[in-house]
Every structure is written in structure tokens, then in C-alpha cells.
Design an enzyme around this catalytic site. Structure first.
Site, PDB file in Angstrom:
ATOM      1  N   ASP A  84     -14.446  28.502  -8.951  1.00 11.76           N
ATOM      2  CA  ASP A  84     -14.244  29.333  -7.763  1.00 11.76           C
ATOM      3  C   ASP A  84     -14.573  28.490  -6.546  1.00 11.76           C
ATOM      4  O   ASP A  84     -15.485  27.672  -6.564  1.00 11.76           O
ATOM      5  CB  ASP A  84     -15.083  30.616  -7.808  1.00 11.76           C
ATOM      6  N   ASP A 173     -17.178  40.408  -4.532  1.00 14.23           N
ATOM      7  CA  ASP A 173     -18.422  39.646  -4.641  1.00 14.23           C
ATOM      8  C   ASP A 173     -19.566  40.468  -4.058  1.00 14.23           C
ATOM      9  O   ASP A 173     -19.713  40.595  -2.842  1.00 14.23           O
ATOM     10  CB  ASP A 173     -18.261  38.316  -3.893  1.00 14.23           C
ATOM     11  N   GLU A 175     -23.490  40.520  -3.837  1.00 14.76           N
ATOM     12  CA  GLU A 175     -24.721  39.767  -4.055  1.00 14.76           C
ATOM     13  C   GLU A 175     -25.670  39.969  -2.888  1.00 14.76           C
ATOM     14  O   GLU A 175     -25.421  40.789  -2.008  1.00 14.76           O
ATOM     15  CB  GLU A 175     -24.409  38.289  -4.288  1.00 14.76           C
TER      16      GLU A 175
END
Length: 287
Positions: A84, A173, A175
Site C-alpha cells: 500500500d 482506513d 486508525e
């Protein structure tokens, strides 16, 4: 190379009596346009989006070391190699990565509701042209704007899906907050609702269930270890050790494991949990 959807058309919404505006995409992929969000939501522009890549906050908050040992052999039934990338990787040498055995790539497309990766075109098209299966991901900022706003921004700025057999569903994503409070000032219920708003809107826009990238520790802390998404959204888990470890609630297995952030020449390395033929199933949207 198809860059736009061949799935369901966008929804239409009324803008005046008897008038409709279509959300059907233009043929050219918008790569670095300013956001289309409202003025009230653009006030929280990320300060350092180039430093916010998939897993950039994980080691800082959870510790751990990268997994040792050689990369899994390409084509191995349980170890399909991937990477990624984001703008901090700049121009990527995709041909060399493909020759080294990398078979899939995810590219950061957007963050919040007003940032697009300036290297997205080279990274996204380059991975595809090298022969890889590719996909795009969105770095979430849940205190920036609503989940639906960010899902639409993502879909409009590179996160769309094409039924070409080589485009993976977009990834969300989730986080640690790189700008402040770990859980973006949200309660566990509020965070679950925000994620649900994103993934439901993304499905409406593209016809696919988004992949969710998150660590077990963050998920427990910020969603109360919600099991709401395990049956619908594939799991991408970061853990820089010798094994995946415990999974968040709701998921019986992971789809992708980010196992190290120190590979060469691209740091973030991943393993798909299945054969290459199963990776193609994920890209195709088949059961």
C-alpha cells in the site's frame, strides 16, 4: 484501463422542483480537484495529509516490530504479496515491484473531505499497468465531516470501483487520530454510527462493501469492539509481528494482513489471506 464504474449508477437527488441532478461520473478520473464539500466542513483541512498513510499511527500507539523473514513466494496459496502506498512514496517503480512478486496494491486516494493524493494518477494507473490488481483507500477523519460526505468524496476522487476484474473495493482506513484525541472525540456508539454511515453510502455509490482497515486495539478502544461489520466488510488488519493475533469482534477471519512497514523499496507490505484466484474473486465482487 477502466477507471470509472461499470456497476450501478449514482443516485439522483432533487435540487429544485421538478429538477434532478445526476451523480453519474464523468469519464476522466478527477485526481486533484478541490473538495466539493460545504464551506462549514472544509474548515477542518488536514494539516499534514502527506504524513498520514495506512498504519502511520499504529507503531506510535501500539509498538511492535516489523515481521522478519523473506517475503512470501508469489503465487503461494496463503501468501499473495501486496503493498500500500500514498503520497509519501512519491513516484513508485511498479515494474520492479511486480517482478519482485507483488501482485496487488492499494493507493491512498483521499483524506477527510478535501485532500487528494497528488501522486494518485502515477500510483493507481502505474500499478494497474504493471499487471497488478489495484484498489484505493481513504484515510478517515471522523471529526472532520460525516461518514456519508467522506464516502462520496472518496468515490468521486479515485475510490470508485470498476467491474474489470482487476479493481478491488475501496478501503476505509480507521486508525488513531494523527491530529488529536485518539477516537476523534466520539463515543463508541458515535464512532460505529460514523463508520456505518460511510460504508452504507459507499455501497450506494459503488455497489461494493468497503474493506475496513483497523487494528484490534483501536477497534476495541474506539468502537467498544463492535461486531456490526464482520459479516459485510472484509477486514484488513495491521500487526507488525509474527502473526495476525486476535481479531476485532465480528470477524472470523481477516482478508488482508499488513505485516510490516519496513520493506524495500516500499515499506508497507501485505499478504492476502487466500489464493490469487480468491483475490480475483474479491476484485470481481463475486461470492
Amino acid at each position: 484501463m477502466p477507471l470509472r464504474r461499470s456497476g450501478p449508477a449514482r443516485r439522483t437527488v432533487p435540487i429544485a422542483a421538478g429538477t434532478l441532478v445526476s451523480f453519474l461520473s464523468v469519464l476522466a478520473l478527477p485526481l486533484a480537484l478541490p473538495g466539493l464539500a460545504t464551506a462549514s466542513e472544509t474548515s477542518k483541512r488536514p494539516a499534514h495529509p502527506e504524513a498520514d498513510w495506512m498504519g502511520s499511527t499504529i507503531v506510535a500507539h501500539e509498538g511492535g516490530a516489523p515481521a522478519d523473514g523473506p517475503e512470501p513466494r508469489a503465487g503461494h496459496r496463503r501468501a499473495v504479496a501486496g503493498v500500500d502506498v500514498s503520497s509519501h512514496n512519491k513516484k513508485v517503480g511498479w515494474s520492479a515491484l511486480r517482478r519482485s512478486g507483488v501482485r496487488f496494491a492499494y493507493v491512498k486516494a483521499t483524506e477527510g473531505n478535501n485532500y487528494t493524493n497528488p501522486y494518485f494518477a502515477q500510483q493507481y494507473r502505474g500499478s494497474y499497468s504493471s499487471g497488478m490488481i489495484h484498489g484505493a483507500y481513504h484515510f478517515a477523519l471522523p471529526d472532520n465531516s460525516s461518514g456519508s460526505t467522506q464516502a462520496r468524496y472518496f468515490a468521486d476522487h479515485g475510490g470508485d470501483w470498476s467491474r474489470d476484474g482487476r479493481t478491488l473495493p475501496g478501503a476505509l482506513d480507521m486508525e488513531y487520530n494523527p491530529y488529536g484525541a485518539t477516537c476523534y472525540g466520539k463515543s463508541a456508539k458515535g464512532m460505529v454510527n460514523w463508520i456505518e454511515d460511510f460504508v452504507e453510502t459507499y455501497r450506494e455509490e459503488t455497489g461494493r462493501d468497503a474493506v475496513i482497515y483497523t487494528s484490534t486495539n483501536w477497534w476495541k478502544r474506539c468502537t467498544g469492539n463492535s461486531g456490526r461489520f464482520g459479516r459485510t466488510n472484509p477486514l484488513w488488519i495491521p500487526r507488525y509481528g509474527s502473526s495476525v493475533g486476535a481479531l476485532p469482534a465480528g470477524w472470523r477471519f481477516h482478508s488482508i494482513w499488513q505485516h510490516t512497514s519496513s520493506g524495500h523499496p516500499v515499506g508497507d507490505r501485505n499478504r492476502f489471506n487466500g489464493s490469487f484466484s480468491r483475490l480475483k474473486v474479491l476484485a470481481n465482487g463475486d461470492d
